[in-house]
Design an enzyme around this catalytic site. Structure first.
Site, PDB file in Angstrom:
ATOM      1  N   SER A 135       0.859  -1.188   0.000  1.00  0.00           N
ATOM      2  CA  SER A 135       0.000   0.000   0.000  1.00  0.00           C
ATOM      3  C   SER A 135       0.891   1.232   0.000  1.00  0.00           C
ATOM      4  CB  SER A 135      -0.887   0.003   1.252  1.00  0.00           C
ATOM      5  OG  SER A 135      -1.525   1.252   1.421  1.00  0.00           O
ATOM      6  N   TYR A 148      -2.903  -1.585  10.094  1.00  0.00           N
ATOM      7  CA  TYR A 148      -2.814  -1.832   8.655  1.00  0.00           C
ATOM      8  C   TYR A 148      -1.510  -1.252   8.101  1.00  0.00           C
ATOM      9  CZ  TYR A 148      -4.236  -1.998   3.737  1.00  0.00           C
ATOM     10  OH  TYR A 148      -4.298  -2.255   2.384  1.00  0.00           O
TER      11      TYR A 148
END
Length: 240
Positions: A135, A148
């Site tokens: 990400s 995350y």
């Protein structure tokens, strides 16, 4: 890499980026074996002609069951796409410790365990690839998603080291860094979102070109900011 006739294991392939990856890789001539947890979504993808395996990657037993299901299947491309967005914000209440542990395993431990288990078959192929989907948050964290961000940063670090280890082999190690993408995971996110199909297209292109990284959409600008000043990149992202 020519995707034609390659056998691809794609985790998290029933929705979002994974679903689009499955469809685009199949259109390129690849044989896609995809995993997911939702029975209805797995059935729908099976109806599109995909081989599917139900797998819970939030624990070691689930990863091992997936490997056992594959048996002696020769895998040319492993795409670690499955991930969990973990609610973890003390400003909104106490986080669920068990859900946090599951998310950490799914996002970080599972890809590492799966790579370890499949390394012999990947090394046996004339040409192979490992694609780890991280990400933009692996570069600089956002305050709303600390777990995350941490897991994706960990997977990024692992990917960088793994690429160096496998540099003299026939295995290409690719990191895909999506921005905010229009998926169910980001349904409550008000930021501008990239269509999942476009994100998948750029990942497929990176595989075909044997790129080391696929910095997708706005992540390219974040990488520029990081190259100028890591502190600048962090300050840009942390408030989100």
């Amino acid at each position: 890499m020519d995707i034609t006739a390659k056998t691809i294991l794609l985790t998290g392939g029933t929705a979002g980026i994974g679903q689009e990856l499955a469809r685009q890789l199949k259109a390129k001539g690849g044989t896609v074996v995809l995993t997911g947890r939702n029975i209805e979504r797995l059935d729908a993808m099976r109806g599109e002609g995909f081989e599917t395996i139900r797998a819970d990657l939030s624990n070691a037993a689930g990863v091992d069951a997936l490997v056992a299901e594959l048996g002696e299947r020769e895998i040319d491309i492993l795409i670690n796409n499955a991930g969990q967005l973990i609610a973890y914000d003390f400003r909104k209440g106490a986080p669920d410790a068990d859900a946090t542990d599951d998310g950490i395993y799914a996002n970080l431990q599972a890809p590492i365990r799966l790579i370890t288990a499949l390394m012999p078959t990947l090394k046996s192929r004339p040409e192979a690839a490992i694609v780890n989907v991280t990400s933009g948050l692996a570069i600089a964290p956002a305050s709303r998603q600390p777990i995350y961000c941490a897991t994706k940063a960990g997977l990024r670090s692992y990917t960088l080291a793994l690429r160096h280890q496998l540099a003299r082999t026939g295995i290409h190690v690719i990191e895909a860094l999506p921005p905010v993408v229009d998926t169910q995971m980001n349904a409550d996110n008000d930021l501008s979102k990239m269509p999942a199909a476009e994100c998948a297209r750029q990942i497929v292109t990176a595989i075909e070109k044997n790129s080391a990284e696929a910095n997708i959409g706005q992540v390219r600008m974040l990488r520029v900011a990081e190259s100028i000043s890591p502190a600048l990149a962090r300050n840009l992202m942390i408030r989100f």
